[in-house]
Design a protein around this motif. Structure first.
Motif, short mmCIF file in Angstrom:
data_model
loop_
_atom_site.label_atom_id
_atom_site.label_comp_id
_atom_site.label_asym_id
_atom_site.label_seq_id
_atom_site.Cartn_x
_atom_site.Cartn_y
_atom_site.Cartn_z
N ILE B 57 34.80 11.86 -61.08
CA ILE B 57 33.92 12.45 -60.07
C ILE B 57 33.51 13.85 -60.49
CG2 ILE B 57 34.61 11.11 -58.06
CD1 ILE B 57 36.75 13.14 -57.48
N SER B 58 32.37 14.28 -59.96
CA SER B 58 31.85 15.60 -60.32
C SER B 58 32.67 16.68 -59.61
CB SER B 58 30.38 15.69 -59.87
OG SER B 58 30.33 15.71 -58.46
N PRO B 59 32.54 17.97 -60.05
CA PRO B 59 33.32 19.03 -59.41
C PRO B 59 33.11 19.10 -57.90
CG PRO B 59 32.38 19.82 -61.44
CD PRO B 59 31.85 18.44 -61.24
N SER B 60 31.84 18.94 -57.44
CA SER B 60 31.61 19.05 -56.00
C SER B 60 32.22 17.86 -55.25
CB SER B 60 30.12 19.16 -55.69
OG SER B 60 29.46 18.01 -56.15
N GLU B 61 32.16 16.68 -55.88
CA GLU B 61 32.80 15.50 -55.26
C GLU B 61 34.31 15.69 -55.23
OE1 GLU B 61 29.80 11.84 -56.43
OE2 GLU B 61 31.11 12.69 -57.94
N ALA B 62 34.83 16.28 -56.31
CA ALA B 62 36.28 16.51 -56.38
C ALA B 62 36.70 17.39 -55.21
CB ALA B 62 36.65 17.18 -57.70
N LEU B 96 38.39 30.04 -58.75
CA LEU B 96 38.65 28.61 -58.94
C LEU B 96 38.39 27.84 -57.65
CD1 LEU B 96 41.98 28.70 -60.97
CD2 LEU B 96 39.78 27.90 -61.78
N HIS B 97 37.96 26.60 -57.80
CA HIS B 97 37.72 25.77 -56.61
C HIS B 97 39.03 25.12 -56.20
CE1 HIS B 97 33.19 25.21 -57.59
NE2 HIS B 97 33.55 26.45 -57.43
N VAL B 181 49.56 29.82 -66.60
CA VAL B 181 48.31 29.87 -67.37
C VAL B 181 48.35 31.09 -68.28
CG1 VAL B 181 45.80 29.79 -67.19
CG2 VAL B 181 47.16 29.16 -65.23
N ASP B 182 47.90 30.93 -69.51
CA ASP B 182 47.81 32.09 -70.41
C ASP B 182 46.71 33.03 -69.94
OD1 ASP B 182 49.85 31.32 -71.98
OD2 ASP B 182 48.63 30.61 -73.66
N ALA B 183 46.97 34.32 -70.07
CA ALA B 183 45.97 35.29 -69.58
C ALA B 183 44.67 35.22 -70.36
CB ALA B 183 46.56 36.70 -69.68
N ASP B 184 44.72 34.71 -71.59
CA ASP B 184 43.49 34.65 -72.39
C ASP B 184 42.85 33.27 -72.35
OD1 ASP B 184 45.36 33.32 -73.80
OD2 ASP B 184 45.47 34.73 -75.45
N SER B 185 43.28 32.42 -71.43
CA SER B 185 42.69 31.08 -71.34
C SER B 185 41.73 31.00 -70.15
CB SER B 185 43.79 30.04 -71.13
OG SER B 185 44.62 30.02 -72.24
N LEU B 186 40.83 30.05 -70.21
CA LEU B 186 39.85 29.89 -69.12
C LEU B 186 40.01 28.50 -68.51
CD1 LEU B 186 36.72 31.23 -71.04
CD2 LEU B 186 38.17 32.49 -69.46
N LEU B 187 40.28 28.49 -67.20
CA LEU B 187 40.39 27.19 -66.53
C LEU B 187 39.01 26.77 -66.04
CD1 LEU B 187 43.54 27.53 -64.21
CD2 LEU B 187 43.33 26.22 -66.30
N GLU B 188 38.71 25.48 -66.14
CA GLU B 188 37.46 24.99 -65.54
C GLU B 188 37.62 25.09 -64.03
OE1 GLU B 188 36.34 21.16 -67.08
OE2 GLU B 188 35.48 22.12 -68.84
N SER B 189 36.49 25.25 -63.32
CA SER B 189 36.58 25.57 -61.89
C SER B 189 37.35 24.53 -61.08
CB SER B 189 35.18 25.77 -61.32
OG SER B 189 34.45 24.57 -61.47
N ASP B 190 37.28 23.26 -61.49
CA ASP B 190 37.97 22.23 -60.72
C ASP B 190 39.27 21.78 -61.39
OD1 ASP B 190 36.83 21.02 -62.87
OD2 ASP B 190 35.97 19.34 -61.78
N ALA B 191 39.74 22.56 -62.37
CA ALA B 191 40.92 22.14 -63.14
C ALA B 191 42.15 21.97 -62.24
CB ALA B 191 41.21 23.14 -64.24
N LEU B 192 42.35 22.89 -61.31
CA LEU B 192 43.54 22.80 -60.44
C LEU B 192 43.45 21.57 -59.54
CD1 LEU B 192 44.34 26.43 -59.21
CD2 LEU B 192 45.53 25.09 -60.92
#
Lengths: 362, 481
Positions: B57-62, B96-97, B181-192
């Motif tokens: 599913i897409s981020p908004s659906e998630a 983050l979403h 999470v590593d401070a130098d890493s980037l999470l995708e908005s719906d990763a959590l």
């Protein structure tokens, strides 16, 4: 020529040694990998082109749907307007738009799904589709509440895939006031294999229409998971008449059930539950003691001040912390007790000092 | 001594060592064969998991579908000398979403202006926050928060290393789940939202969940988000793209399916706080703290007789910057190898011990085969095979055939991972990306694979010497989009 190749191949296999087998494996693996990757790259190039066209088409379709939403056309004009359009494309666009509209516009979009045959297709897919198609179908069918749809969703609750059963239950919980709590328990195998947190929301939605069933279920429940779900739903429904049944669960042998019962009492907030809450401050399990403190603080049971002062010296940090927080919430008397506790030494004084300084800093 | 005499001596020597050489050759071939069989099994298992996963599913659906059932999460972000990137990365984490989360940034005694940068950017003030001293860590010097960002807490503590900083975060966390999470890493908005699904579906049994780590080199990054996926232009980073695909899309997924996942990357993993505390949090005596905490969880759960799960989910993505120089990569790989060995030997009693279930009977032997025996055996193969050929133990034909099969098999496994990626996830947007990655999976066999093994041998040596330091990691920063 063909015969010669045949001879070469047959002699290769008739003389197949260990060494040749290794070479043959290398060649086969290498060729397979190369051809597959070339195939994937070409397929991706073709798909990307197709996707570009599709996206452009979907963009136009989206615009047409939005125009339709503004025009307020009737169902017949609508069917005429979208005749010949790919049903899946309409479904995709409408499902996207549905997330951002409500009221009449939402009803109009749902009518569009019906009008172009998306609902009918979903009714077929839910019976004969693969798991992904069934999930998509349930997403669509959850927007309708006619008899055919409800029957199809009830059928999907017998599906062997747990996710599909859950999705169908969620759709029914939204649209079928006749869905009973017992059917949920039975079809979803609650207390057995299904443990999803989605069950909480499903139970709550169904429970809103069947509070008495929930209370009856709670009275006779022996399975931990069912008791927890029922307590969660009863608590959120906030029906005062359920308080005695909830209090009865405070004698459960399961820690989770006793803690959830306190959460339910906390949500209802009825003074009748005071003795049970105060008694729970002395429970043998710390999650129950901590939850009892939360409950006493939130409802405002000043009768719990003395037990809460004792809880400030609990072995478990969270129980001490929740006791201190509860005393803050109990107004002047609670604060006075907490300040008094902070003057001493040891665990009680330490947690009292920390919570008081947090409150002062805030 | 004339040439004839020399050849006679060599012949005599070859004859004398022949039986031993044969045994060694067979051992090397068997171990490498076992590794290859394991890779094939992993590929098929990973494929079966990807086929069974839920509708994508897409981020908004998630957000619409999943936000009601999620559990609150404390995001722990340990940082040491992250002055250049910390502000932007915290901003990306705050956006983050996810319905209910707090961000706990732990400044692990940085010698630069990390703390000042984050205090200034978010207008933070000293705060008081009672916390449970459940796991050990170096003293906390101060806590900072702001009314404008109620879900952001900054912890300033004495330097004690990543595991120490994470332990401080665990103590400060007030939610039932924490995400390291590593401070130098980037999470995708719906990763959590996506990563927390196993906890939602099986809240009692799931104790830890890992997500996919992908290489951000070459990708465009804007406001803490990867906005355009592209290939790195640096060959060293490209090699790592293929390696990460194999590691995450194939190995982790397969071991998760078998309930024998022994590692969740330190860059992105979600844990039940209560269970992490029960195993004492992160250990200070290892540089492989991410692997060690998972092994500890397996061990504890089995010893307590608890029914539990450690999961890997391929959809949630955390982007990280890979080293682009061989010297920094070498340092990282030596450290990883040392960490694996430290974790393995610390819990060696689990090996082939039925008491520890699939973790002891499958997961641990896999660590033995791949991390403990794998590097020395492969390097031994590179040295012994030409030597045995020269000594006449086996023929040139056999030597060439064996080497060719070994390399082609490696390529096939990488191609298998690419096929999984293309069939199920499709994160690389252009066909050219697939072609590049195919070429890289061939090239890596000539030099990079051998170098990697050499680093791992050096890591093993450092482990034997009892080295404990982390080694400095320098990063170039993300490409601005």
């Amino acid at each position: 020529m063909e015969a010669e190749w045949g001879k070469i191949i047959s002699s290769f296999f008739s003389d197949l040694t260990f060494l040749r087998a290794i070479w043959l494996s290398s060649i086969v693996l290498g060729a397979l990998s190369s051809f597959t990757m070339v195939g994937l790259v070409v397929a991706r190039a073709i798909n990307n082109k197709r996707d570009e066209k599709l996206q452009a088409h979907l963009k136009k379709l989206r615009l047409r749907i939005m125009e339709f939403m503004e025009s307020g056309s009737d169902l017949e004009t609508l069917q005429q307007n979208f005749k010949g359009e790919n049903i899946d494309h309409v479904r995709e666009m409408v499902m996207q738009l549905l997330g951002s509209v409500k009221g009449d516009t939402r009803d109009l979009l749902i009518a569009l799904l019906w009008g172009v045959g998306v609902r009918d297709k979903a009714l077929k897919s839910i019976k004969i589709g693969d798991d992904i198609e069934k999930q998509k179908a349930i997403e669509v069918l959850s927007l309708f509440s006619d008899m055919d749809v409800l029957a199809a969703l009830h059928m999907a609750m017998d599906d062997e895939n747990q996710n599909i059963r859950l999705m169908a239950a969620e759709a029914l919980a939204e649209n079928d006031p006749g869905l009973s709590v017992t059917e949920l328990v039975e079809k979803l195998d609650i207390g057995g294999t299904v443990r999803s947190r989605m069950l909480r929301e499903i139970f709550l939605k169904v429970g809103r229409n069947h509070v008495k069933d929930l209370v009856d279920l709670l009275e006779g429940v022996a399975i931990e998971d069912i008791a927890v779900l029922t307590l969660y739903a009863i608590g959120r429904v906030q029906d005062y008449s359920a308080v005695p049944a909830i209090v009865k669960q405070m004698k459960s042998k399961h820690v989770n059930v006793r803690a959830e019962a306190l959460r339910a009492l906390n949500a209802i907030g009825h003074p009748k539950c005071m003795p049970a809450v105060v008694a729970a401050i002395y429970d043998e399990a710390w999650p129950v003691r901590a939850q009892a403190a939360v409950c006493a603080g939130n409802i405002g049971f000043v009768e719990a001040i003395e037990p809460l002062i004792e809880l400030l010296d609990d072995e478990e940090w969270w129980a001490r912390f929740r006791a201190a927080e509860a005393l803050v919430k109990l107004g002047a008397n609670g604060m006075a007790a907490l300040k008094n506790a902070s003057n001493g030494t040891g665990r009680s004084a330490q947690i009292a000092q920390l919570v008081l300084s947090e409150k002062e800093a805030a | 001594m004339n040439w004839g005499e020399i050849t006679n001596i060599i012949d005599g020597l070859a004859l004398a060592v022949m039986p031993g050489a044969l045994v060694v050759s067979i051992f090397i071939i068997l171990v490498m064969g076992a590794q290859n069989v394991l890779y094939v099994i992993q590929l098929f298992l990973a494929y079966s998991v990807l086929r069974q996963r839920r509708l994508h599913i897409s981020p908004s659906e998630a957000w619409q579908q999943l936000n009601v059932t999620t559990m609150p999460i404390s995001l722990l972000v340990p940082g040491y000398n992250e002055e250049a990137t910390i502000v932007e990365n915290v901003r990306s984490m705050l956006s983050l979403h996810y319905p209910n989360f707090e961000v706990i940034v732990i400044n692990d005694g940085s010698s630069d202006n990390t703390l000042k940068a984050v205090i200034d950017a978010y207008n933070l003030k000293p705060i008081v926050r009672p916390y449970e001293e459940a796991v050990n860590h170096k003293p906390i010097r101060g806590l900072y928060g702001s009314k404008n960002y109620p879900n952001l807490i900054v912890v300033d503590k004495e330097n004690g290393g990543k595991s120490d900083a994470l332990n401080a975060g665990i103590n400060l966390a007030r939610f039932p789940l924490f995400c390291a999470v590593d401070a130098d890493s980037l999470l995708e908005s719906d990763a959590l939202l996506r990563a927390v699904q196993p906890f939602t579906e099986d809240p009692e049994r799931v104790v830890a969940v890992g997500g996919t780590i992908r290489i951000a080199n070459g990708c465009s990054v804007r406001a803490g988000r990867v906005t355009k996926v592209d290939m790195p232009t640096n060959l060293v980073a490209l090699f790592q793209v293929v390696e990460y695909l194999r590691a995450f899309l194939m190995a982790r997924l397969a071991w998760s399916k078998l309930d024998a996942l022994m590692l969740i990357s330190g860059a992105f993993g979600i844990f039940k706080r209560g269970d992490a505390i029960k195993v004492g949090g992160y250990s200070h005596d290892t540089v492989g703290e991410d692997m060690e905490i998972i092994i500890k969880l397996h061990r504890y759960m089995r010893e307590q007789g608890r029914d539990y799960r450690v999961h890997f989910v391929p959809d949630p993505v955390c982007w990280t910057e890979a080293p682009e120089s061989l010297s920094i990569l070498g340092r990282q790989r030596r450290r990883w190898q040392r960490g694996s060995l430290e974790a393995f030997f610390k819990h060696k009693k689990m090996l082939l011990n039925p008491k520890y279930g699939v973790a002891g009977m499958l997961g641990f032997p896999h660590v033995l085969l791949v991390d403990v025996l794998g590097p020395p055996i492969e390097v031994m193969g590179y040295i012994m095979m030409p030597l045995f050929f020269w000594m006449g133990v086996f023929s040139l034909d056999f030597f060439l055939a064996y080497m060719s099969l070994s390399f082609i098999f490696g390529v096939t496994i990488s191609v298998g991972s690419l096929i999984l990626e293309e069939m199920e996830l499709r994160r690389f947007p252009k066909p050219a990306h697939l072609a590049i990655l195919t070429a890289v999976s061939i090239i890596e066999n000539f030099g990079y694979r051998q170098l990697n093994n050499l680093w791992r041998i050096m890591g093993t040596w450092h482990f034997m010497l009892g080295r404990k330091e982390w080694g400095k990691m320098t990063r170039a920063g993300f490409k601005k989009g």
